[in-house]
Every structure is written in C-alpha cells, then in structure tokens.
Design a protein around this motif. Sequence first.
Motif, mmCIF file in Angstrom:
data_model
loop_
_atom_site.group_PDB
_atom_site.id
_atom_site.type_symbol
_atom_site.label_atom_id
_atom_site.label_comp_id
_atom_site.label_asym_id
_atom_site.label_seq_id
_atom_site.Cartn_x
_atom_site.Cartn_y
_atom_site.Cartn_z
ATOM 1 N N ALA A 10 -25.243 4.438 -2.145
ATOM 2 C CA ALA A 10 -25.196 4.233 -3.595
ATOM 3 C C ALA A 10 -24.114 5.107 -4.218
ATOM 4 O O ALA A 10 -23.379 4.677 -5.123
ATOM 5 N N GLN A 11 -23.995 6.355 -3.762
ATOM 6 C CA GLN A 11 -22.929 7.229 -4.243
ATOM 7 C C GLN A 11 -21.558 6.630 -3.926
ATOM 8 O O GLN A 11 -20.659 6.610 -4.779
ATOM 9 N N ILE A 12 -21.399 6.160 -2.694
ATOM 10 C CA ILE A 12 -20.118 5.590 -2.268
ATOM 11 C C ILE A 12 -19.788 4.351 -3.080
ATOM 12 O O ILE A 12 -18.645 4.165 -3.530
ATOM 13 N N TRP A 13 -20.766 3.488 -3.281
ATOM 14 C CA TRP A 13 -20.521 2.259 -4.039
ATOM 15 C C TRP A 13 -20.111 2.577 -5.482
ATOM 16 O O TRP A 13 -19.194 1.944 -6.022
ATOM 17 N N ALA A 14 -20.774 3.556 -6.095
ATOM 18 C CA ALA A 14 -20.420 3.911 -7.470
ATOM 19 C C ALA A 14 -18.991 4.426 -7.543
ATOM 20 O O ALA A 14 -18.240 4.081 -8.471
ATOM 21 N N LEU A 15 -18.576 5.244 -6.575
ATOM 22 C CA LEU A 15 -17.192 5.715 -6.540
ATOM 23 C C LEU A 15 -16.231 4.546 -6.348
ATOM 24 O O LEU A 15 -15.205 4.447 -7.032
ATOM 25 N N ALA A 16 -16.548 3.663 -5.415
ATOM 26 C CA ALA A 16 -15.668 2.519 -5.152
ATOM 27 C C ALA A 16 -15.562 1.606 -6.366
ATOM 28 O O ALA A 16 -14.506 1.014 -6.622
ATOM 29 N N THR A 17 -16.633 1.498 -7.123
ATOM 30 C CA THR A 17 -16.617 0.636 -8.307
ATOM 31 C C THR A 17 -15.641 1.154 -9.354
ATOM 32 O O THR A 17 -14.840 0.390 -9.907
ATOM 33 N N VAL A 18 -15.664 2.453 -9.620
ATOM 34 C CA VAL A 18 -14.751 2.980 -10.636
ATOM 35 C C VAL A 18 -13.318 3.032 -10.103
ATOM 36 O O VAL A 18 -12.364 2.837 -10.859
ATOM 37 N N VAL A 19 -13.136 3.289 -8.815
ATOM 38 C CA VAL A 19 -11.797 3.246 -8.222
ATOM 39 C C VAL A 19 -11.181 1.864 -8.403
ATOM 40 O O VAL A 19 -10.000 1.723 -8.767
ATOM 41 N N ASN A 20 -11.977 0.823 -8.190
ATOM 42 C CA ASN A 20 -11.442 -0.533 -8.244
ATOM 43 C C ASN A 20 -11.286 -1.071 -9.662
ATOM 44 O O ASN A 20 -10.740 -2.151 -9.854
ATOM 45 N N ARG A 21 -11.704 -0.310 -10.655
ATOM 46 C CA ARG A 21 -11.461 -0.699 -12.049
ATOM 47 C C ARG A 21 -10.044 -0.377 -12.510
ATOM 48 O O ARG A 21 -9.564 -0.957 -13.478
ATOM 49 N N HIS A 22 -9.379 0.553 -11.853
ATOM 50 C CA HIS A 22 -8.153 1.130 -12.398
ATOM 51 C C HIS A 22 -7.008 1.099 -11.386
ATOM 52 O O HIS A 22 -7.159 1.574 -10.254
ATOM 53 N N ARG A 73 -5.631 2.758 -7.069
ATOM 54 C CA ARG A 73 -5.423 1.831 -5.953
ATOM 55 C C ARG A 73 -3.937 1.760 -5.573
ATOM 56 O O ARG A 73 -3.486 0.790 -4.986
ATOM 57 N N MET A 74 -3.214 2.808 -5.894
ATOM 58 C CA MET A 74 -1.767 2.791 -5.690
ATOM 59 C C MET A 74 -1.385 3.102 -4.246
ATOM 60 O O MET A 74 -2.098 3.775 -3.512
ATOM 61 N N THR A 75 -0.224 2.579 -3.865
ATOM 62 C CA THR A 75 0.382 2.868 -2.576
ATOM 63 C C THR A 75 1.893 2.826 -2.752
ATOM 64 O O THR A 75 2.394 2.469 -3.823
ATOM 65 N N VAL A 124 0.226 -1.659 -6.173
ATOM 66 C CA VAL A 124 -1.219 -1.537 -6.369
ATOM 67 C C VAL A 124 -1.937 -2.526 -5.450
ATOM 68 O O VAL A 124 -1.630 -3.722 -5.443
ATOM 69 N N TRP A 125 -2.875 -2.011 -4.669
ATOM 70 C CA TRP A 125 -3.698 -2.881 -3.829
ATOM 71 C C TRP A 125 -4.648 -3.708 -4.718
ATOM 72 O O TRP A 125 -5.169 -3.194 -5.706
ATOM 73 N N PRO A 126 -4.918 -4.967 -4.363
ATOM 74 C CA PRO A 126 -5.898 -5.751 -5.122
ATOM 75 C C PRO A 126 -7.298 -5.141 -5.061
ATOM 76 O O PRO A 126 -8.069 -5.231 -6.021
ATOM 77 N N VAL A 127 -7.639 -4.533 -3.925
ATOM 78 C CA VAL A 127 -8.943 -3.898 -3.759
ATOM 79 C C VAL A 127 -8.778 -2.728 -2.802
ATOM 80 O O VAL A 127 -7.943 -2.766 -1.895
ATOM 81 N N LEU A 128 -9.563 -1.680 -3.023
ATOM 82 C CA LEU A 128 -9.588 -0.531 -2.135
ATOM 83 C C LEU A 128 -11.006 -0.394 -1.581
ATOM 84 O O LEU A 128 -11.979 -0.416 -2.329
ATOM 85 N N HIS A 129 -11.108 -0.275 -0.260
ATOM 86 C CA HIS A 129 -12.406 -0.192 0.411
ATOM 87 C C HIS A 129 -12.726 1.263 0.763
ATOM 88 O O HIS A 129 -11.817 2.029 1.107
ATOM 89 N N PRO A 130 -13.988 1.655 0.711
ATOM 90 C CA PRO A 130 -14.329 3.046 1.027
ATOM 91 C C PRO A 130 -14.407 3.309 2.528
ATOM 92 O O PRO A 130 -14.983 2.530 3.293
#
Length: 224
Positions: free
Chosen positions: A55-67, A71-73, A82-88
């Motif tokens: 649940a902690q990981i998912w919450a972090l991934a959710t806010v990461v994928n909002r911005h 998600r930069m590279t 910017v990646w379309p999605v970033l996976h934890p």
Amino acid sequence: MTAAPRPLDVASWPRREHFEHYLTAVPCSYALSVEVDAGAFVAALARSPRKTYLAQIWALATVVNRHDEFRMTLLADDRPAVWPVLHPSFTVFNPRRETFAAVWAPYDPDFAAFHAVAAPLLAEHADATAFRPQGSPPPNTFDVSSIPWVSFTSNTLAIENAWRHLAPIFTLGRYARRGDTTVLPLAVQIHHAAADGFHTARLIQEFSALLADPSWVDSRATPL
C-alpha cells in the motif's frame, strides 16, 4: 513492451534553464526526510488483508505517475524526456541471509489490481539469494526501499556518478508515535535537474493526502 519516453519540447519548457544548470553546470541531487501522518492509513490496513508495504509503494507510485518531473529520463543525446508510466522497484528482505532482493511490479492505478500482482512477488522472493531474481528491470522504474527496523528523521544517499539518474528514490522507515497519531518516516532523493523543492513538496503533500484518506485500501475505485 516498454513504451518509448516522450521528448520534452525544451524550447517552451519553463524549467529549461534550471534543467541545464543542474545537469551540467552544478550537477546535484537533494534529499528531504519527513514524517507523514499515517494514523488513518495504519487503522485502515489493520482492518484489511492487504499488505501495508505494498500500500505504501502503490501510494508513492500513484503520486509519481501524476507528474512529469518524477518520470523523467535522458535520451542518448542528453535531451530530457518523460516516460508514459514509471513502475516501482522495491526491496524484499531475506531474514535468514540478512540480505535483500530488488524486485519490480507493473504500476496499476487500481490498488487492488496492483496488489494482486505484487503480493505474490513478496512471497515468491522472500528466500531469494540473487540481488535481482527477476533479472534486469525495465528502464522505466523507480526505487523504493524500506528500513522497517528503525524510525529516522534524516536519510541521504551518496550516489557516485549518478548525474544521469533522474528518477526519484524513496526510503521508508519504521512507524513512530507522535502524540495521538502514528507517523511514517519518508525520505525522498531527487535530481535537481528533474525537480525543484516545490515539486517534491507537492509530491509529499499528495502522498500524505492518500494516507489521510485511505478509502482506496479496500476499494477498486482508486483516486487519480
């Protein structure tokens, strides 16, 4: 198959000068350590069969994928993208060996769907002897580690020659009591070329909001 990152239109990008300064003139990263109010979150997980760590990981991934900034590279020619999605990618501790494995799970905006895929990974790799039992992760991942044995108020990673690593790195600590509530230590390490203090503060605030209203823990209707 991993979707290709989207190059940024540097000419119209408000942070172009900041990016160039912190990537080449003064390469640097910074770290913020905070204690997030987790009282409601802890109570919700106590009533749920779902795993707190995921649940902690998912919450972090959710806010990461909002911005975009999280998600930069860098492309081969050092252009920002910017990646379309970033996976934890996250750690799994092996208590017998006192070592950990690093595994990853595909991010899903539905917590229940993410949990269904990620939970078996924790069980499968609890006795892993390899550092990366799944093999190399895809390039569009970010790192989460947990130090559940100690609560901290400061944490910094000294990463040598990491000036091309733009993805955030998160460290979670042991819960602590602060008055009438429970707090979760969270450390964020970020490249200054990717994000400024404003952006990291917003990420922490949005993560805090997800923990303050954990209705998503036992729901398939997750916040976006």
